[in-house]
Write a protein that holds these residues in place. Structure first.
Motif, mmCIF file in Angstrom:
data_model
loop_
_atom_site.group_PDB
_atom_site.id
_atom_site.type_symbol
_atom_site.label_atom_id
_atom_site.label_comp_id
_atom_site.label_asym_id
_atom_site.label_seq_id
_atom_site.Cartn_x
_atom_site.Cartn_y
_atom_site.Cartn_z
ATOM 1 N N GLY A 20 -27.416 -16.885 -131.093
ATOM 2 C CA GLY A 20 -28.436 -17.404 -130.185
ATOM 3 C C GLY A 20 -28.081 -18.818 -129.761
ATOM 4 O O GLY A 20 -27.576 -19.610 -130.553
ATOM 5 N N HIS A 52 -29.110 -14.586 -126.048
ATOM 6 C CA HIS A 52 -29.457 -13.715 -127.175
ATOM 7 C C HIS A 52 -28.444 -12.569 -127.218
ATOM 8 O O HIS A 52 -28.443 -11.703 -126.339
ATOM 9 C CB HIS A 52 -30.883 -13.193 -126.955
ATOM 10 C CG HIS A 52 -31.336 -12.136 -127.929
ATOM 11 N ND1 HIS A 52 -30.872 -10.832 -127.902
ATOM 12 C CD2 HIS A 52 -32.242 -12.185 -128.930
ATOM 13 C CE1 HIS A 52 -31.461 -10.136 -128.845
ATOM 14 N NE2 HIS A 52 -32.297 -10.927 -129.488
ATOM 15 N N SER A 65 -31.921 -9.497 -134.220
ATOM 16 C CA SER A 65 -32.599 -9.870 -132.982
ATOM 17 C C SER A 65 -33.865 -10.661 -133.267
ATOM 18 O O SER A 65 -34.147 -11.682 -132.631
ATOM 19 C CB SER A 65 -32.935 -8.611 -132.172
ATOM 20 O OG SER A 65 -33.743 -8.919 -131.055
ATOM 21 N N LEU A 81 -33.141 -14.262 -134.106
ATOM 22 C CA LEU A 81 -32.831 -15.070 -132.921
ATOM 23 C C LEU A 81 -34.092 -15.420 -132.143
ATOM 24 O O LEU A 81 -34.267 -16.562 -131.701
ATOM 25 C CB LEU A 81 -31.855 -14.321 -132.012
ATOM 26 C CG LEU A 81 -30.499 -13.928 -132.606
ATOM 27 C CD1 LEU A 81 -29.615 -13.318 -131.517
ATOM 28 C CD2 LEU A 81 -29.801 -15.128 -133.247
#
Length: 371
Positions: A95, A109, A124, A127
């Motif tokens: 990130g 991202h 994910s 981030l």
């Protein structure tokens, strides 16, 4: 000419303060910052970025220099980065945030495409959580009540769309990424790419001093024209002159001889800056390089005078004269100016589509720094 930037980063440097604990990560996985001096880190980030592009649009375009813009020490006052490493210290997610302008924070991202779905989702979430914390930090430092996170996705990247929706982002805009082929004979499309004029409009490169550096007043004119031209456009945020120049100089393809001004000559002794175009050089590993139009803007009062077409003709001729084979640009799919009609009429075609996704983050607490 060194831009005046904040003395210190507006971002939070402590990962624990921003991310906290993430027990969901597999055992031995860690949250860390990338090291721009570590060739393995840079190589891994480059591969992640290129895989992300390949999946989203069919081919990669970025290289090491694009990664270094995000992670090198020179950008640390305006950017921050985070990575997720597996048990072998291999980077599996990345990130990056960029303090772009007041109220607007860009967010990159990227998660490894080879991870199992459940692990990829956890990466994910890390981030997104980190980006939210950084939005609060930079928004507080700027004295704002709300900080926007602005991120992008390829039109066909379903995984990214699902994650963005789940993290509270809204899809707000589409952008056509357009390309026009350039042929060698087009080097004579305009009389001179340094300076030429027609029907009361003059197009010229920004002036240069004996030291090779650009004329400060010309750069001010470029910035002022673009700020005014885009003031009413989608998501326009005021960017200071110093922020603008610093950001464009960071681009790996930055060249001072790719900055043009357009002036009206209605008053011969007082040319009026009404248009500007800033381009960069785009490298290619498989063929000739290209030119990319980072910015083109024309003041409202000057529209209808052929200013935009003159600027575009100049960058086409410049690319042809340098042996390049294409000029690319981005256009708002919902542009109120109808710019896409001009581009199509001059030979541009859409190669792929990207999207803007936004999330507004409330900022709480006392500002730690005004910027």
């Amino acid at each position: 000419m060194e831009p005046m930037l904040p003395e210190e980063s507006r971002f939070e440097t402590g990962l624990v303060e921003v991310v906290g604990g993430y027990a969901e990560l597999p055992s031995g996985w860690t949250v860390d910052t990338p090291d721009a001096r570590d060739r393995f880190d840079v190589s891994r980030l480059t591969r992640l970025l290129r895989d992300h592009e390949r999946h989203g649009r069919g081919w990669p375009g970025s290289g090491v220099d694009d990664v270094l813009v995000e992670v090198s020490d020179t950008g640390e006052r305006m950017r921050a980065n985070v990575v997720v490493r597996d048990g072998d210290e291999e980077i599996r997610a990345w990130g990056s945030v960029h303090d772009r302008a007041g109220g607007r924070m860009l967010f990159v991202h990227i998660v490894d495409r080879d991870l199992p779905d459940d692990v990829a989702k956890v990466c994910s979430d890390v981030l997104f959580h980190w980006a939210e914390g950084q939005a609060v930090a930079v928004g507080s430092a700027r004295g704002l009540e709300v900080q926007q996170i602005d991120t992008g996705a390829f039109e066909d990247d379903a995984r990214q769309h699902d994650w963005l929706e789940g993290a509270g982002f809204d899809r707000v805009r589409s952008w056509w990424q357009m390309k026009r082929p350039v042929t060698p004979d087009e080097a004579t499309l305009v009389p001179s790419t340094d300076k030429w004029e027609s029907e009361g409009v003059r197009v010229r490169l920004v002036g240069r001093g004996a030291d090779g550096m650009p004329d400060h007043d010309d750069l001010r004119d470029v910035h002022d024209v673009l700020e005014q031209a885009f003031r009413d456009h989608f998501n326009s945020r005021e960017e200071t002159f110093d922020e603008f120049v610093h950001r464009l100089r960071e681009d790996p393809g930055h060249r001072w001889d790719h900055w043009w001004l357009a002036e009206l000559l209605d008053v011969p002794d007082a040319p009026q800056p009404v248009g500007a175009l800033v381009a960069t050089e785009v490298s290619s590993a498989t063929g000739p390089n290209g030119s990319y139009v980072s910015y083109i803007g024309v003041l409202g009062d000057a529209r209808g005078r052929g200013v935009a077409k003159s600027l575009l003709s100049t960058v086409i001729a410049d690319a042809a004269g340098r042996g390049r084979d294409r000029v690319t640009l981005e256009v708002d799919a919902d542009s109120p100016t109808g710019a896409d009609g001009l581009y199509v009429g001059m030979g541009w075609e859409t190669s792929y589509v990207t999207e803007s996704w936004h999330r507004d983050v409330p900022v709480t607490g006392t500002p730690r720094q005004q910027g």
